[in-house]
Write an enzyme that holds these catalytic residues in place. Structure first.
Site, short mmCIF file in Angstrom:
data_model
loop_
_atom_site.label_atom_id
_atom_site.label_comp_id
_atom_site.label_asym_id
_atom_site.label_seq_id
_atom_site.Cartn_x
_atom_site.Cartn_y
_atom_site.Cartn_z
N HIS A 105 0.86 -1.18 0.00
CA HIS A 105 0.00 0.00 0.00
C HIS A 105 0.90 1.24 0.00
O HIS A 105 2.00 1.23 0.57
CB HIS A 105 -0.91 0.00 1.22
CG HIS A 105 -2.10 -0.90 1.06
ND1 HIS A 105 -3.30 -0.67 1.69
CD2 HIS A 105 -2.27 -2.04 0.34
CE1 HIS A 105 -4.16 -1.62 1.36
NE2 HIS A 105 -3.55 -2.47 0.55
N ARG A 162 0.28 3.50 15.05
CA ARG A 162 1.48 2.97 15.71
C ARG A 162 2.67 3.90 15.50
O ARG A 162 3.42 4.17 16.46
CB ARG A 162 1.78 1.58 15.14
CG ARG A 162 3.08 0.98 15.63
CD ARG A 162 3.33 -0.38 15.01
NE ARG A 162 4.69 -0.84 15.26
CZ ARG A 162 5.16 -2.03 14.92
NH1 ARG A 162 4.38 -2.90 14.33
NH2 ARG A 162 6.40 -2.36 15.18
N CYS A 220 -3.61 0.38 7.12
CA CYS A 220 -2.79 1.59 7.16
C CYS A 220 -3.21 2.50 8.31
O CYS A 220 -2.37 3.18 8.90
CB CYS A 220 -2.87 2.33 5.83
SG CYS A 220 -1.98 1.50 4.50
N GLU A 228 1.05 4.06 1.53
CA GLU A 228 1.53 4.62 2.79
C GLU A 228 2.72 3.83 3.33
O GLU A 228 3.67 4.41 3.86
CB GLU A 228 0.40 4.61 3.84
CG GLU A 228 -0.79 5.48 3.49
CD GLU A 228 -1.90 4.72 2.77
OE1 GLU A 228 -3.07 5.06 2.97
OE2 GLU A 228 -1.59 3.80 1.99
N ARG A 255 6.66 5.09 3.72
CA ARG A 255 7.34 5.03 5.02
C ARG A 255 8.66 4.26 4.91
O ARG A 255 9.67 4.66 5.49
CB ARG A 255 6.41 4.39 6.05
CG ARG A 255 6.97 4.39 7.47
CD ARG A 255 7.40 3.01 7.87
NE ARG A 255 7.78 2.92 9.28
CZ ARG A 255 7.93 1.79 9.93
NH1 ARG A 255 7.70 0.64 9.32
NH2 ARG A 255 8.32 1.77 11.19
N ARG A 256 8.67 3.17 4.17
CA ARG A 256 9.92 2.42 4.02
C ARG A 256 10.97 3.22 3.24
O ARG A 256 12.16 3.15 3.54
CB ARG A 256 9.65 1.09 3.32
CG ARG A 256 8.94 0.11 4.22
CD ARG A 256 9.22 -1.30 3.79
NE ARG A 256 8.69 -2.24 4.76
CZ ARG A 256 9.06 -3.50 4.82
NH1 ARG A 256 9.96 -3.96 3.97
NH2 ARG A 256 8.54 -4.31 5.72
N LYS A 303 16.67 -6.09 15.84
CA LYS A 303 15.41 -5.49 16.28
C LYS A 303 15.25 -5.60 17.80
O LYS A 303 14.90 -4.63 18.47
CB LYS A 303 14.23 -6.17 15.58
CG LYS A 303 13.99 -5.74 14.14
CD LYS A 303 12.99 -6.63 13.44
CE LYS A 303 11.61 -6.57 14.05
NZ LYS A 303 10.89 -5.32 13.71
N LYS A 337 12.86 -6.00 3.67
CA LYS A 337 13.48 -6.05 4.99
C LYS A 337 14.95 -6.44 4.91
O LYS A 337 15.79 -5.88 5.61
CB LYS A 337 12.72 -7.03 5.89
CG LYS A 337 11.35 -6.55 6.32
CD LYS A 337 10.62 -7.60 7.14
CE LYS A 337 9.23 -7.13 7.53
NZ LYS A 337 8.46 -8.17 8.26
#
Length: 502
Positions: free
Chosen positions: A87, A305, A299, A89, A93-94, A470, A435
């Site tokens: 999507h 978040r 989204c 959004e 963001r990535r 992470k 990723k």
């Protein structure tokens, strides 16, 4: 100062000039959605900002994405080389994360000016005080923000197609994750032609000033404040239903725009009754798939978040003294509700507390532009007239980031466009924002910094896999755990074995 229309126009121009024809919708037959992050630089002298002579700011698009689709759970890969969620959004963001990685590299190697300056702790950086970021989307985010009230006697911004929503088959299809062609239904335009959709009136508050006020809540909320207690965990079914019926004045809510996103297990669930009671609001939802359920949160949920954890993610948090938050969200001309946007992006996590140092529940300006994206569903539908064939979402997603190396990426089905079954698994079959590639870029940043200048979180233990990096971002993980416990307890998380790549 800046306005919502200025942000929208800047993004539309960037889309037309900087993004290639490859990956864009086929004219009159396809539509897509657009999202971007815009960097705003305030003038050095804030005193020059007066009512008579407003200060001029510098605006720059630093990331952009288009896209409408997700892959199903059965197509997910444990190697981190596929985009689960395409999507617009999420793509934007990535690409913003790619931009932040590049800016950290500039700061750490002292080669060029960067958006970051040294923090107070060893190896950590923080955003320059004269900069902030605005998120733009040509459309309301899928999920909770797209459950928009339809009021009688108000103009509808897009031409609907007649369908009898009262029929059981139509109701079933609108909420079914497996319904064909349901990849992105931020709103459903196929509502009865007699219905009228609420379009929030634009106010003088559209003009936004710089300085200390840029984190204050913004936008006209005609239907009254959202209850501080609203989140997906503590609203009763009755309370959720009541929120959908809030309307300004004496206007009657006759229906709501449907979202194709389905409630996650553990949430109250939709009533699916005809009319305004069809959806329950404030719930966590997953994006619809085509025949195969997805594990991608809506989204609306992801943006809520980001508003607590920041847009940088866990990896970049190793190098940052505080998260990178958005100061405002601007939505293009489309079916829209200020109330729904505020409920979805800020109302559901208002009472979250006891977050680690640096993290906080951010107030967010939410604005709408009067400018329509020319390749949106509404715009294409209005232009195509009697063109043969169905109007369908574009299958490709375009990525762009303000970085010097490979700023552009065009993907389809989670892989670079043109990828074949034989090439899947190779380096050429990886998107720059997958990723595994973001991990590779992060490790490249580490290699360019002397080990004794690394932040403590990266030096105290040997880190190997994506999951290791992470989990080692302890403050981020603590904030995420707190947010889940207090507001987003039903959030769908991928099993750890999907993060064991390196």
């Amino acid at each position: 100062m800046w306005t919502a229309d200025e942000i929208a126009l800047l993004c539309y121009e960037h889309y037309g000039i900087r993004l290639p024809k490859k990956g864009k919708p086929e004219p009159n037959h396809e539509w897509t959605l657009l999202a971007a992050v815009v960097k705003i630089q305030s003038p050095a002298d804030q005193d020059c900002d007066t009512p008579d002579k407003p200060a001029q700011v510098t605006k720059e698009v630093v990331s952009m994405g288009t896209g409408t689709k997700c892959i199903g759970q059965s197509k997910m890969r444990k190697s981190g080389d596929i985009l689960n969620d395409s999507h617009a959004e999420v793509i934007a963001r990535r690409n913003f994360q790619r931009y932040l990685l590049h800016q950290l590299q500039l700061a750490a190697t002292l080669k060029e000016d960067s958006i970051f300056v040294p923090g107070t702790q060893k190896g950590l950086w923080k955003l320059r005080r004269d900069l902030f970021f605005v998120f733009f989307s040509s459309h309301t985010p899928c999920g909770d923000a797209s459950i928009i009230p339809m009021l009688e006697f108000e103009d509808q911004p897009c031409c609907p197609v007649i369908r009898d929503w009262a029929s059981s088959s139509s109701v079933e299809a609108s909420s079914n994750l497996e319904a064909p062609g349901n990849e992105r239904k931020c709103e459903d335009l196929d509502s009865p032609v007699t219905k009228k959709m609420r379009l929030e009136p634009m106010t003088a508050a559209r003009e936004v000033t710089n300085g200390a006020t840029h984190h204050q809540s913004f936008g006209k909320q005609e239907s009254g404040p959202i209850s501080p207690g609203i989140n997906s965990c503590n609203l009763t079914v009755e309370g959720l239903a009541a929120v959908t019926r809030i309307a300004p004045g004496s206007a009657k809510v006759i229906d709501v725009y449907r979202t194709g996103a389905k409630c996650v297990p553990g949430e109250a669930g939709d009533s699916r009754k005809p009319g305004a009671a069809f959806h329950q609001v404030g719930l966590l939802r997953v994006k619809p798939g085509r025949g195969d359920r997805t594990r991608s949160m809506s989204c609306s949920d992801k943006m809520a978040r980001w508003n607590v954890l920041g847009c940088q993610g866990a990896l970049l948090m190793h190098f940052l003294e505080e998260p990178i938050y958005l100061s405002a969200v601007v939505i293009g001309k489309c079916p829209y509700s200020q109330e729904a946007m505020q409920r979805a992006l800020t109302g559901r996590r208002q009472n979250v507390s006891a977050l680690p140092k640096g993290f906080g529940v951010q107030e967010l300006k939410i604005l709408q532009s009067d400018l329509l994206f020319e390749q949106s569903r509404c715009a294409v539908q209005a232009k195509r007239a009697d063109s043969p064939g169905r109007l369908v979402p574009c299958g490709a997603a375009i990525s762009w980031s303000a970085v010097p190396e490979q700023p552009l990426d065009v993907t389809a089905n989670g892989f670079p466009q043109g990828t074949t079954k034989k090439t899947i698994g190779s380096l050429q079959a990886r998107s720059q924002i997958s990723k595994v590639e973001l991990l590779r870029s992060f490790q490249k940043l580490l290699s360019r910094i002397a080990r004794d200048k690394w932040p403590d979180s990266l030096r105290v233990q040997k880190l190997d896999t994506y999951q290791d990096y992470k989990e080692a971002a302890s403050s981020y993980q603590e904030a995420w755990s707190t947010l889940r416990k207090q507001a987003f307890g039903s959030w769908i998380r991928n099993p750890p074995d999907y993060h064991q790549f390196k």
